[in-house]
Write a protein that holds these residues in place. Structure first.
Motif, PDB file in Angstrom:
ATOM      1  N   VAL A   2       0.857  -1.190   0.000  1.00  0.00           N
ATOM      2  CA  VAL A   2       0.000   0.000   0.000  1.00  0.00           C
ATOM      3  C   VAL A   2       0.889   1.234   0.000  1.00  0.00           C
ATOM      4  CG1 VAL A   2      -1.746   1.283   1.261  1.00  0.00           C
ATOM      5  CG2 VAL A   2      -1.819  -1.224   1.218  1.00  0.00           C
ATOM      6  N   HIS A   3       0.503   2.213  -0.816  1.00  0.00           N
ATOM      7  CA  HIS A   3       1.239   3.471  -0.882  1.00  0.00           C
ATOM      8  C   HIS A   3       0.294   4.622  -0.596  1.00  0.00           C
ATOM      9  CE1 HIS A   3       4.727   1.483  -2.696  1.00  0.00           C
ATOM     10  NE2 HIS A   3       3.864   0.824  -3.442  1.00  0.00           N
ATOM     11  N   LEU A   4       0.772   5.570   0.227  1.00  0.00           N
ATOM     12  CA  LEU A   4       0.048   6.808   0.488  1.00  0.00           C
ATOM     13  C   LEU A   4       0.916   7.964   0.009  1.00  0.00           C
ATOM     14  CD1 LEU A   4      -1.574   4.874   2.332  1.00  0.00           C
ATOM     15  CD2 LEU A   4      -1.750   6.748   3.963  1.00  0.00           C
ATOM     16  N   VAL A   5       0.359   8.801  -0.839  1.00  0.00           N
ATOM     17  CA  VAL A   5       1.110   9.913  -1.398  1.00  0.00           C
ATOM     18  C   VAL A   5       0.394  11.219  -1.078  1.00  0.00           C
ATOM     19  CG1 VAL A   5       2.037  10.967  -3.484  1.00  0.00           C
ATOM     20  CG2 VAL A   5       2.003   8.473  -3.257  1.00  0.00           C
ATOM     21  N   GLU A   6       1.108  12.088  -0.327  1.00  0.00           N
ATOM     22  CA  GLU A   6       0.554  13.389   0.029  1.00  0.00           C
ATOM     23  C   GLU A   6       0.945  14.442  -1.006  1.00  0.00           C
ATOM     24  OE1 GLU A   6       1.962  11.773   4.233  1.00  0.00           O
ATOM     25  OE2 GLU A   6       2.854  11.957   2.243  1.00  0.00           O
ATOM     26  N   SER A   7       0.134  15.479  -1.098  1.00  0.00           N
ATOM     27  CA  SER A   7       0.450  16.624  -1.949  1.00  0.00           C
ATOM     28  C   SER A   7      -0.226  17.858  -1.378  1.00  0.00           C
ATOM     29  CB  SER A   7      -0.001  16.383  -3.393  1.00  0.00           C
ATOM     30  OG  SER A   7      -1.392  16.188  -3.450  1.00  0.00           O
ATOM     31  N   GLY A   8       0.236  19.027  -1.813  1.00  0.00           N
ATOM     32  CA  GLY A   8      -0.425  20.265  -1.435  1.00  0.00           C
ATOM     33  C   GLY A   8       0.299  21.107  -0.407  1.00  0.00           C
ATOM     34  N   GLY A   9       1.409  20.625   0.106  1.00  0.00           N
ATOM     35  CA  GLY A   9       2.149  21.427   1.068  1.00  0.00           C
ATOM     36  C   GLY A   9       2.854  22.592   0.399  1.00  0.00           C
ATOM     37  N   GLY A  10       3.447  23.458   1.232  1.00  0.00           N
ATOM     38  CA  GLY A  10       4.175  24.591   0.680  1.00  0.00           C
ATOM     39  C   GLY A  10       4.342  25.694   1.689  1.00  0.00           C
ATOM     40  N   SER A  21      -3.805  16.879   0.174  1.00  0.00           N
ATOM     41  CA  SER A  21      -4.476  15.681  -0.322  1.00  0.00           C
ATOM     42  C   SER A  21      -3.588  14.473  -0.071  1.00  0.00           C
ATOM     43  CB  SER A  21      -4.739  15.792  -1.823  1.00  0.00           C
ATOM     44  OG  SER A  21      -5.572  16.881  -2.121  1.00  0.00           O
ATOM     45  N   CYS A  22      -4.218  13.328   0.107  1.00  0.00           N
ATOM     46  CA  CYS A  22      -3.468  12.083   0.285  1.00  0.00           C
ATOM     47  C   CYS A  22      -4.240  10.964  -0.393  1.00  0.00           C
ATOM     48  CB  CYS A  22      -3.273  11.777   1.757  1.00  0.00           C
ATOM     49  SG  CYS A  22      -2.566  10.146   2.068  1.00  0.00           S
ATOM     50  N   ALA A  23      -3.618  10.354  -1.382  1.00  0.00           N
ATOM     51  CA  ALA A  23      -4.247   9.269  -2.123  1.00  0.00           C
ATOM     52  C   ALA A  23      -3.585   7.939  -1.789  1.00  0.00           C
ATOM     53  CB  ALA A  23      -4.153   9.530  -3.620  1.00  0.00           C
ATOM     54  N   ASN A  76     -10.266   6.600  -2.440  1.00  0.00           N
ATOM     55  CA  ASN A  76      -9.299   6.289  -1.372  1.00  0.00           C
ATOM     56  C   ASN A  76      -8.431   7.510  -1.052  1.00  0.00           C
ATOM     57  OD1 ASN A  76     -10.183   3.648  -1.021  1.00  0.00           O
ATOM     58  ND2 ASN A  76      -8.703   2.805  -2.460  1.00  0.00           N
ATOM     59  N   THR A  77      -9.062   8.650  -0.961  1.00  0.00           N
ATOM     60  CA  THR A  77      -8.340   9.908  -0.779  1.00  0.00           C
ATOM     61  C   THR A  77      -8.890  10.667   0.415  1.00  0.00           C
ATOM     62  OG1 THR A  77      -7.853  10.069  -3.149  1.00  0.00           O
ATOM     63  CG2 THR A  77      -7.710  12.096  -1.868  1.00  0.00           C
ATOM     64  N   VAL A  78      -7.975  11.261   1.166  1.00  0.00           N
ATOM     65  CA  VAL A  78      -8.351  12.100   2.304  1.00  0.00           C
ATOM     66  C   VAL A  78      -7.771  13.488   2.078  1.00  0.00           C
ATOM     67  CG1 VAL A  78      -6.339  11.398   3.701  1.00  0.00           C
ATOM     68  CG2 VAL A  78      -8.402  12.260   4.825  1.00  0.00           C
ATOM     69  N   TYR A  79      -8.506  14.493   2.538  1.00  0.00           N
ATOM     70  CA  TYR A  79      -8.114  15.884   2.341  1.00  0.00           C
ATOM     71  C   TYR A  79      -8.024  16.591   3.691  1.00  0.00           C
ATOM     72  CZ  TYR A  79      -9.942  14.695  -2.276  1.00  0.00           C
ATOM     73  OH  TYR A  79     -10.196  14.070  -3.468  1.00  0.00           O
ATOM     74  N   CYS A  95       0.112  11.719   6.221  1.00  0.00           N
ATOM     75  CA  CYS A  95      -1.161  11.048   6.031  1.00  0.00           C
ATOM     76  C   CYS A  95      -1.078   9.639   6.616  1.00  0.00           C
ATOM     77  CB  CYS A  95      -1.449  10.979   4.534  1.00  0.00           C
ATOM     78  SG  CYS A  95      -2.877  10.015   4.083  1.00  0.00           S
ATOM     79  N   ASN A  96      -2.199   9.152   7.098  1.00  0.00           N
ATOM     80  CA  ASN A  96      -2.260   7.846   7.744  1.00  0.00           C
ATOM     81  C   ASN A  96      -3.573   7.165   7.373  1.00  0.00           C
ATOM     82  OD1 ASN A  96      -3.769   6.645  10.297  1.00  0.00           O
ATOM     83  ND2 ASN A  96      -1.624   6.032  10.414  1.00  0.00           N
TER      84      ASN A  96
END
Length: 120
Positions: A2-10, A21-23, A76-79, A95-96
């Motif tokens: 299983v892979h969780l990939v976060e995005s949107g930081g800065g 976001s985390c997919a 399968n995404t959390v925001y 993300c968890n």
């Protein structure tokens, strides 16, 4: 696997907003709780927010009223919508997810983290 990939930081100024976001992807049968944690330099990792499959939420005291967690079960995404950001929100956000795999193995998966910096 299983892979969780976060995005949107800065980088954002105090009072600003960011949306993380985390997919989750991989050999996933189902996901129960999903959440966000953060860790600032020199501090322990702390809960930011968690959300159940049904949408029940729980927030850390320091973010209540400013952050909103949501999820799209079909993706399968959390925001994490973060508003009125403060310098003390600066941290790496992780993300968890509580995942059951296609092999019926249950475990907690973590993303690699995304940096959020709040500074003028």
């Amino acid at each position: 696997q299983v892979h969780l990939v976060e995005s949107g930081g800065g980088l954002v100024q105090p009072g600003g907003s960011l949306r993380l976001s985390c997919a989750a992807s991989g050999s996933i049968l189902s996901i129960s709780a999903m959440g966000w944690y953060r860790q600032a330099p020199g501090k322990e990792r702390e809960l930011v927010a968690v959300i159940s499959t049904g949408g029940s939420t729980n927030y850390g005291d320091s973010v209540k009223g400013r952050f909103t967690i949501s999820r799209d079960n079909a993706k399968n995404t959390v925001y994490l919508q973060m508003n009125t950001l403060k310098p003390e929100d600066t941290a790496v956000y992780y993300c968890n997810a509580d995942v059951t795999t296609m092999r019926f193995l249950k475990g907690k998966s973590w993303g690699q983290g995304t940096q959020v910096t709040v500074s003028s």
